[in-house]
Design a protein around this motif. Structure first.
Motif, PDB file in Angstrom:
ATOM      1  N   LYS A  41       6.693   7.944  -2.156  1.00 62.82           N
ATOM      2  CA  LYS A  41       5.303   7.718  -2.568  1.00 62.82           C
ATOM      3  C   LYS A  41       4.638   6.821  -1.535  1.00 62.82           C
ATOM      4  O   LYS A  41       5.182   5.769  -1.186  1.00 62.82           O
ATOM      5  N   ASN A  43       0.845   5.027  -0.015  1.00 63.04           N
ATOM      6  CA  ASN A  43      -0.563   4.673  -0.115  1.00 63.04           C
ATOM      7  C   ASN A  43      -1.097   4.761   1.304  1.00 63.04           C
ATOM      8  O   ASN A  43      -0.580   4.123   2.216  1.00 63.04           O
ATOM      9  N   GLN A  56       1.408   2.569   3.574  1.00 67.82           N
ATOM     10  CA  GLN A  56       2.395   1.726   2.886  1.00 67.82           C
ATOM     11  C   GLN A  56       3.287   2.612   2.025  1.00 67.82           C
ATOM     12  O   GLN A  56       2.797   3.493   1.316  1.00 67.82           O
ATOM     13  N   LEU A  58       5.042   3.068  -1.164  1.00 61.86           N
ATOM     14  CA  LEU A  58       5.014   2.503  -2.508  1.00 61.86           C
ATOM     15  C   LEU A  58       6.369   2.641  -3.185  1.00 61.86           C
ATOM     16  O   LEU A  58       6.764   1.804  -3.980  1.00 61.86           O
ATOM     17  N   ARG A  95      -8.527   4.566   0.010  1.00 55.85           N
ATOM     18  CA  ARG A  95      -7.088   4.447  -0.245  1.00 55.85           C
ATOM     19  C   ARG A  95      -6.665   5.585  -1.161  1.00 55.85           C
ATOM     20  O   ARG A  95      -7.226   5.749  -2.248  1.00 55.85           O
ATOM     21  N   ASN A  97      -3.201   7.808  -2.772  1.00 59.43           N
ATOM     22  CA  ASN A  97      -1.762   7.825  -3.018  1.00 59.43           C
ATOM     23  C   ASN A  97      -1.276   9.267  -3.009  1.00 59.43           C
ATOM     24  O   ASN A  97      -1.919  10.148  -3.581  1.00 59.43           O
TER      25      ASN A  97
END
Length: 116
Positions: A41, A43, A56, A58, A95, A97
């Motif tokens: 996962k 971001n 990033q 996650l 942002r 995800n």
């Protein structure tokens, strides 16, 4: 949703290529993957021009080279032009995800956009 889906389409082939390269590197180093579904996962942050500013992890799948494959795909495919203004947050960034599902042994590849 079309912007988010367009990104998923644009990074799919680079991601698959990166996964294939990761698997070759794992085999070359003598490592084997267990039969499993590996989920990473991410971001992803970008500016209002659609240029990636940061990624990033996650949630890691537990195999670093598989986690790196989607990150590299985003960097390779950027920029993602014409992001909708509705996605731009107060600080000027977008942002998003994403989940990447890699199923070892079934040859399944899936990208699942998460709720924003």
């Amino acid at each position: 949703a079309s912007f988010i889906n367009r990104i998923a389409e644009e990074i799919y082939q680079p991601w698959v290529g990166n996964i294939e390269e990761a698997l070759k590197n794992l085999r070359a180093s003598g490592r084997k993957l267990e039969n499993n579904t590996y989920v990473t996962k991410l971001n992803v942050a970008m500016d209002k021009r659609g240029e990636i500013t940061g990624i990033q992890i996650l949630s890691s799948c537990g195999v670093a080279v598989i986690d790196e494959a989607p990150k590299r795909a985003f960097w390779e495919a950027e920029p993602f032009p014409n992001p909708p203004v509705q996605l731009i947050e107060e600080d000027g960034f977008i942002r998003l995800n994403y989940e990447f599902h890699f199923e070892w042994k079934s040859s399944g590849f899936n990208i699942v956009p998460m709720t924003i």
